[in-house]
Design a protein around this motif. Structure first.
Motif, PDB file in Angstrom:
ATOM      1  N   LEU A 168       0.596  -1.468   0.354  1.00 36.16           N
ATOM      2  CA  LEU A 168      -0.348  -0.374  -0.303  1.00 36.16           C
ATOM      3  C   LEU A 168       0.810   1.424  -0.715  1.00 36.16           C
ATOM      4  CD1 LEU A 168      -2.782  -1.041   2.701  1.00 36.16           C
ATOM      5  CD2 LEU A 168      -3.286  -0.675   0.046  1.00 36.16           C
ATOM      6  N   HIS A 169       0.387   2.273  -0.924  1.00 32.89           N
ATOM      7  CA  HIS A 169       1.371   3.050  -0.769  1.00 32.89           C
ATOM      8  C   HIS A 169       0.713   4.126   0.409  1.00 32.89           C
ATOM      9  CE1 HIS A 169       2.538   2.621  -4.929  1.00 32.89           C
ATOM     10  NE2 HIS A 169       2.844   1.650  -3.997  1.00 32.89           N
ATOM     11  N   ASP A 170       1.460   4.430   1.812  1.00 29.22           N
ATOM     12  CA  ASP A 170       0.761   5.071   2.538  1.00 29.22           C
ATOM     13  C   ASP A 170       2.156   6.035   3.368  1.00 29.22           C
ATOM     14  OD1 ASP A 170       2.723   4.039   3.860  1.00 29.22           O
ATOM     15  OD2 ASP A 170       1.435   3.144   5.583  1.00 29.22           O
ATOM     16  N   VAL A 171       1.099   7.370   3.860  1.00 28.46           N
ATOM     17  CA  VAL A 171       2.208   7.237   4.484  1.00 28.46           C
ATOM     18  C   VAL A 171       3.990   7.334   4.455  1.00 28.46           C
ATOM     19  CG1 VAL A 171       3.375   9.846   6.714  1.00 28.46           C
ATOM     20  CG2 VAL A 171       0.511   9.235   5.547  1.00 28.46           C
ATOM     21  N   ASN A 172       3.773   6.405   5.353  1.00 31.00           N
ATOM     22  CA  ASN A 172       5.330   5.426   5.319  1.00 31.00           C
ATOM     23  C   ASN A 172       6.274   5.772   4.108  1.00 31.00           C
ATOM     24  OD1 ASN A 172       7.464   4.124   6.627  1.00 31.00           O
ATOM     25  ND2 ASN A 172       6.996   2.474   6.265  1.00 31.00           N
ATOM     26  N   TYR A 173       5.196   4.935   3.030  1.00 29.44           N
ATOM     27  CA  TYR A 173       5.688   4.455   1.927  1.00 29.44           C
ATOM     28  C   TYR A 173       6.319   5.814   0.958  1.00 29.44           C
ATOM     29  CZ  TYR A 173       5.876   3.024  -3.127  1.00 29.44           C
ATOM     30  OH  TYR A 173       6.046   3.181  -4.478  1.00 29.44           O
ATOM     31  N   GLU A 174       5.594   6.902   0.919  1.00 29.73           N
ATOM     32  CA  GLU A 174       5.704   8.165   0.227  1.00 29.73           C
ATOM     33  C   GLU A 174       6.759   8.728   1.088  1.00 29.73           C
ATOM     34  OE1 GLU A 174       5.242   8.373  -2.759  1.00 29.73           O
ATOM     35  OE2 GLU A 174       2.528   8.023  -2.831  1.00 29.73           O
ATOM     36  N   ILE A 175       7.352   8.599   2.453  1.00 27.38           N
ATOM     37  CA  ILE A 175       8.201   8.779   2.558  1.00 27.38           C
ATOM     38  C   ILE A 175       9.206   7.814   2.283  1.00 27.38           C
ATOM     39  CG2 ILE A 175       9.520   9.424   4.891  1.00 27.38           C
ATOM     40  CD1 ILE A 175       7.113  11.301   4.756  1.00 27.38           C
ATOM     41  N   GLY A 176       9.911   7.054   2.024  1.00 27.54           N
ATOM     42  CA  GLY A 176      10.294   6.125   1.621  1.00 27.54           C
ATOM     43  C   GLY A 176      10.952   6.602  -0.140  1.00 27.54           C
TER      44      GLY A 176
END
Lengths: 242, 269
Positions: A168-176
Motif C-alpha cells: 500500500l502507498h501510505d505515508v510510510n511508503y511515500e516518505i521512502g
C-alpha cells in the motif's frame, strides 16, 4: 536544502495521497476494532462459559501475535486457501482484529468500572439485559473508556505504517519515495515524523472532544464549548452532589 | 391505615402473604449471614427490620430483589415461588423468565440512590415504565409528573442527578421506584447516606406514602422514630436471626429480649 524543499513540494501531492491511504487504514481499522472491542468486551463478561471461553481465546490470540505476521498471513497465506483480499481490506482487517483485541480489554475494564449500584438499579427496575447495557451501562462506560481508546487509536495509526509491506502507498511508503528522490535520509524521515505527529495530534484532539461530550452526558465536567473557549468553569457544575 | 395483622399461611390463594421466606440460608464465603430464616409479611403490611450492622437485614432485601442468590430455602411473593422451587423432591432454581414476572411486583430504594447519571430526573423515572412495562411515553410522563409532585421535586424535572443534593436524589429514586407501580417496596437504609439536615424531607415523603397507600413495605432503617411511626410490626435482628418481634409500641417501650434492650439503648442513647 533548497533542493530538498523543491523535492518536498514536488512530492506533496503524492504525500497527500499517502495521508489519505493512512487515514483510510486508520479510520477503517479503528471502526472495525471498535465494533469488535465492544462485542468481545461484552462477551467477556457473559455468565455463559460457552461465550466467555471462545472470547478469551480470540482476544489472547490476536493480542498475542504480531501485527506484521497477521498482515502477512492475511495477504500471502490466505490466497493459498483461495481466499484473496485487496491490500486495503487486508490492512483494515488486520488492524481491526489486532486492536479490537486490545480494545476489548478496555471495554471490559470500563464496564466493570461502572458502579455495581447502577447494574442493581437496572435489575430492580426490571430493565432487560440488552436494554440495561445499551441505555444505562454503556453510556457511563463510554465516558471512562475514551482516554484509553485514544491511546489505542494513536498506536493503530502508527501501526498502519506496516501497510507498506503489503504494497500500500501510505505515508510510510511515500516518505521512502521522498528519501529516494532527495537522497537525504535525515530530511525525509524528519518529514515522516512530522506528518505522523500531525495526524496523531488531530486524532487526539478529536478524541478529547468526544471525551468532554461523553463526560458531560453523564453529568460530569464542563461543556465542550466551555473547554474550547477556555472559559472559567461555572462552579455550579456538579456542586451539591452528596 | 390497615390494622397490623398476623401473616396468613402460604398457599392460600385468597390470603397468601405478600412476602414469605422459608428456611432461607445465605452465606458469603465462610460467613453464614442468614441461617434458616423464616418470616412472612402480609399484604399491605409495613415491617421494619432493625438490629446491629451485619445482622443480615440488608441481605434479606437484596434476596427479595434477586441481587443475591439464597444458598438454601425458599422465597414466595403472593404465595408464588420466586427464586427456587421443589421439583422431584429437589430444590431447583426458577428460570430467569419466571423470576422476572414476579420481580416486577417488587421495587427497591437503595442507600446510595443509584440514579442514572446519563439521564435527567424525568428520564430516570420514565425509563423503566416505558421500556419494561411498555407504557406509552405520554402516560409515563404524566405518571412521573404526578410522582415528582408527590415527592416535592417537580421543579427539578429536567435537572441532572449530579446537580441534586443527596436528599433530592433519594426523593427522585423513590419516585422512580413508585413509577413501576410495585406491590412491594423495599427500603434499604434510604437515609443512611444523607447529611442529617436532608433526612427529614426524605422521611416525610415516606411517611406520607405509608399513610396514603396500601403498599407492602419492608424497611431496613436506623431511624428508630421513623420505624416506630410507619411500621405495623418491628423485627429485631441479630446475627441473621429474629430475636424479637413486636408491634412498634411494645418494641420501643418494653422490649423483652436482652439483645433488643442493648441495641435500643445504644442507638437511642
Amino acid at each position: 536544502m533548497p533542493d530538498n524543499l523543491q523535492s518536498l513540494v514536488d512530492a506533496l501531492p503524492r504525500l497527500g495521497e499517502g495521508v489519505v491511504v493512512t487515514l483510510q487504514l486508520t479510520l477503517g481499522g479503528a471502526a472495525l476494532a471498535f465494533v469488535l472491542a465492544v462485542a468481545l468486551g461484552l462477551a467477556a463478561r457473559a455468565r455463559s462459559l460457552w461465550l466467555r471461553t471462545p472470547t478469551r481465546v480470540v482476544v489472547e490470540f490476536f493480542r498475542g501475535t504480531s501485527l506484521v505476521v497477521q498482515l502477512f498471513w492475511l495477504f500471502y497465506v490466505l490466497p493459498v486457501f483461495g481466499f484473496r483480499l485487496e491490500s486495503m481490506a487486508v490492512g483494515i482487517v488486520a488492524l481491526g482484529l489486532n486492536y479490537g483485541a486490545y480494545g476489548s480489554e478496555v471495554v471490559r475494564g470500563s464496564l466493570n468500572a461502572v458502579p455495581v449500584g447502577q447494574w442493581e438499579a437496572t435489575k430492580a427496575l426490571s430493565l432487560g439485559p440488552v436494554h440495561r447495557v445499551r441505555r444505562v451501562i454503556l453510556p457511563q462506560a463510554w465516558a471512562l473508556m475514551i482516554p484509553l481508546l485514544t491511546n489505542l487509536l494513536i498506536q493503530l495509526l502508527k501501526g498502519s505504517a506496516l501497510a507498506t509491506y503489503i504494497l500500500l502507498h501510505d505515508v510510510n511508503y511515500e516518505i521512502g519515495q521522498l528519501r529516494i528522490a532527495t537522497r537525504d535520509t535525515f530530511f525525509s524521515y524528519a518529514v515522516g515524523l512530522l506528518v505522523y505527529f500531525a495526524l496523531a495530534y488531530v486524532l487526539t484532539l478529536g478524541m478529547n472532544a468526544l471525551e468532554v461530550r461523553a463526560k458531560r452526558r453523564v453529568g460530569a465536567g464542563p461543556t465542550l464549548r466551555e473547554v474550547v473557549r477556555l472559559a472559567p468553569v461555572p462552579t455550579s457544575v456538579g456542586a451539591g452532589a452528596a | 391505615m390497615p390494622e397490623p395483622h398476623a401473616p396468613t399461611p402460604a398457599g392460600d390463594p385468597t390470603g397468601a402473604p405478600a412476602i414469605e421466606l422459608v428456611d432461607v440460608v445465605k452465606r458469603f464465603g465462610a460467613t453464614t449471614v442468614l441461617d434458616g430464616l423464616s418470616f412472612a409479611v402480609a399484604k399491605g403490611e409495613r415491617v421494619a427490620l432493625i438490629g446491629p450492622s451485619g445482622s443480615g437485614k440488608t441481605t434479606i432485601l437484596r434476596l427479595l430483589m434477586t441481587l443475591e442468590e439464597a444458598d438454601g430455602g425458599f422465597l414466595y411473593v403472593d404465595g408464588e415461588p420466586y427464586t427456587h422451587e421443589v421439583r422431584d423432591g429437589r430444590r431447583v432454581p426458577i428460570p430467569e423468565k419466571r423470576r422476572r414476572r414476579v420481580r416486577r411486583r417488587v421495587g427497591m430504594v437503595f442507600q446510595q440512590f443509584n440514579l442514572f447519571p446519563n439521564m435527567t430526573v424525568l428520564g430516570n423515572i420514565i425509563e423503566a415504565p416505558v421500556h419494561a412495562l411498555g407504557l406509552a411515553r405520554e402516560e409515563a410522563v404524566a405518571r412521573a409528573d404526578r410522582l415528582l409532585e408527590q415527592v416535592g421535586m417537580a421543579d427539578k424535572r429536567d435537572a441532572r442527578p449530579t446537580a441534586l443534593s443527596g436528599g433530592q436524589q433519594q426523593r427522585v429514586a423513590i419516585a422512580r421506584a413508585l413509577a413501576m407501580d410495585p406491590e412491594i417496596l423495599l427500603l434499604d437504609e434510604v437515609t443512611s447516606a444523607l447529611d442529617p439536615e436532608l433526612v427529614v424531607d426524605v422521611l416525610e415523603v415516606l411517611r406520607t406514602l405509608a399513610e396514603t397507600t396500601d403498599l407492602t413495605m419492608l424497611i431496613v432503617t436506623h431511624e428508630m422514630q421513623f420505624a416506630r411511626d410507619v411500621s405495623h410490626r418491628v423485627l429485631m435482628f441479630d446475627r441473621g436471626r429474629i430475636v424479637e418481634e413486636a408491634d412498634p409500641e411494645t418494641m420501643f417501650t418494653a422490649p423483652t429480649h436482652v439483645r433488643t434492650q442493648a441495641f435500643l439503648k445504644a442507638v437511642l442513647g
